[in-house]
Design an enzyme around this catalytic site. Structure first.
Site, short mmCIF file in Angstrom:
data_model
loop_
_atom_site.label_atom_id
_atom_site.label_comp_id
_atom_site.label_asym_id
_atom_site.label_seq_id
_atom_site.Cartn_x
_atom_site.Cartn_y
_atom_site.Cartn_z
N CYS A 79 0.84 -1.20 0.00
CA CYS A 79 0.00 0.00 0.00
C CYS A 79 0.88 1.26 0.00
O CYS A 79 1.52 1.58 1.00
CB CYS A 79 -0.91 -0.03 1.23
SG CYS A 79 -1.78 1.51 1.55
N CYS A 82 0.06 3.97 2.59
CA CYS A 82 0.48 3.55 3.93
C CYS A 82 1.92 3.98 4.20
O CYS A 82 2.27 4.32 5.34
CB CYS A 82 0.38 2.03 4.07
SG CYS A 82 -1.29 1.36 3.92
#
Length: 324
Positions: A79, A82
């Site tokens: 991700c 993230c």
């Protein structure tokens, strides 16, 4: 996505934790004890940033939330947002110096927690205060807005629950967190030894029970988890007819039970990628109980191989993409 204003609406009550009033009393007692001892609680008990898995969720998050707001960062290695939000949250945890702590949860390795919190996408940030989960925001957000949400969280924790956290020296906490600590001898060493002996002797039923006994007292024992996963796998395949199992799987690609049995045989035979690929295909093709059965067995096979194996890492990424 912009962060939502944090509020007490939509709170998810986590029944495993004591009531907020009791949490407040516990926090006050902890602060009083620290004051009597002439300072803040030990730095080791005030790690500002830490990883959490399903086994450690209750002691690391639920119990700690009685004394300090616990912010949860749901993330995954694949991700990209993230990777922007995570370091910011870690830096803010150090800056806020004990007014909250940050628990990081890898969604690939902790699907149950991901589902329990009803996370729709990552990154997703929640908090737990006095055992109650508060949704904070989703997506990477500007630092100013993240600070605003954290300030609201801290105010709610103090005003409604009497939880303020204990100030710590962030540099000392970072040093304590980075310093390796020698693990003390485990009280379960002898029980693990007996379990290993049973596994080596082919007493699969005895090995399974012995590993379960260790995990009943020590749910986070990685050695027992690995041994149990291996013993259960061997017990599942010991009475299989490999030819019949593979024939059934080839003739019925939509039969999830047949694919699960064939995946077990694949793994025992050393065909790790084949086992993972078979179950990933089942996850992609199915839904409901069938999909969950394939997902659970795949996670069990991950335990057999070990989280550090690159084949497991790749399969976890593929599983997360298939699910989300």
């Amino acid at each position: 996505m912009q962060p939502r204003n944090m509020s007490m609406s939509g709170v998810v009550d986590l029944a495993a934790v004591k009531a907020a009033g009791e949490a407040k009393q516990k926090a006050e007692q902890a602060r009083a004890q620290a004051a009597r001892e002439g300072g803040t609680p030990p730095v080791g008990a005030q790690r500002l940033v830490f990883d959490v898995d399903e086994a450690g969720f209750e002691p690391e998050v639920l119990q700690r939330s009685a004394e300090v707001p616990v912010v949860i960062d749901f993330w995954a290695d694949w991700c990209e947002p993230c990777k922007q939000l995570g370091p910011m949250l870690e830096r803010l945890a150090a800056e806020y110096a004990g007014r909250f702590v940050l628990a990081k949860i890898d969604v690939e390795a902790n699907q149950m927690l991901f589902q329990q919190f009803g996370v729709q996408s990552i990154p997703a940030v929640f908090a737990v205060v006095a055992g109650q989960a508060l949704p904070l925001f989703q997506g990477a957000a500007p630092e100013a807005q993240v600070r605003e949400v954290l300030d609201q969280l801290i105010a709610v924790a103090e005003q409604r629950f009497g939880i303020v956290g204990a100030p710590v020296d962030p540099a000392a906490a970072a040093d304590a967190q980075a310093a390796p600590r020698e693990a003390p001898p485990s009280p379960h060493d002898s029980a693990l030894g007996r379990a290993h002996e049973a596994l080596d002797a082919g007493d699969l039923g005895g090995a399974v029970q012995a590993y379960k006994n260790v995990l009943a007292d020590d749910p986070g024992n990685d050695e027992a988890k690995l041994g149990l996963a291996q013993a259960e796998l061997l017990r599942r395949v010991q009475d299989m007819d490999p030819q019949q199992v593979r024939k059934a799987a080839a003739e019925n690609p939509a039969d999830v039970a047949a694919q699960i049995s064939a995946a077990d045989l694949d793994l025992v035979g050393g065909h790790v990628e084949d086992a993972f690929g078979r179950l990933l295909d089942a996850v992609k093709r199915t839904a409901g109980e069938d999909r969950d059965a394939a997902r659970v067995r795949l996670l069990e096979l991950f335990e057999v191989i070990g989280a550090d194996d690159p084949r497991v890492t790749a399969a976890r990424t593929a599983l997360s993409r298939a699910l989300f």
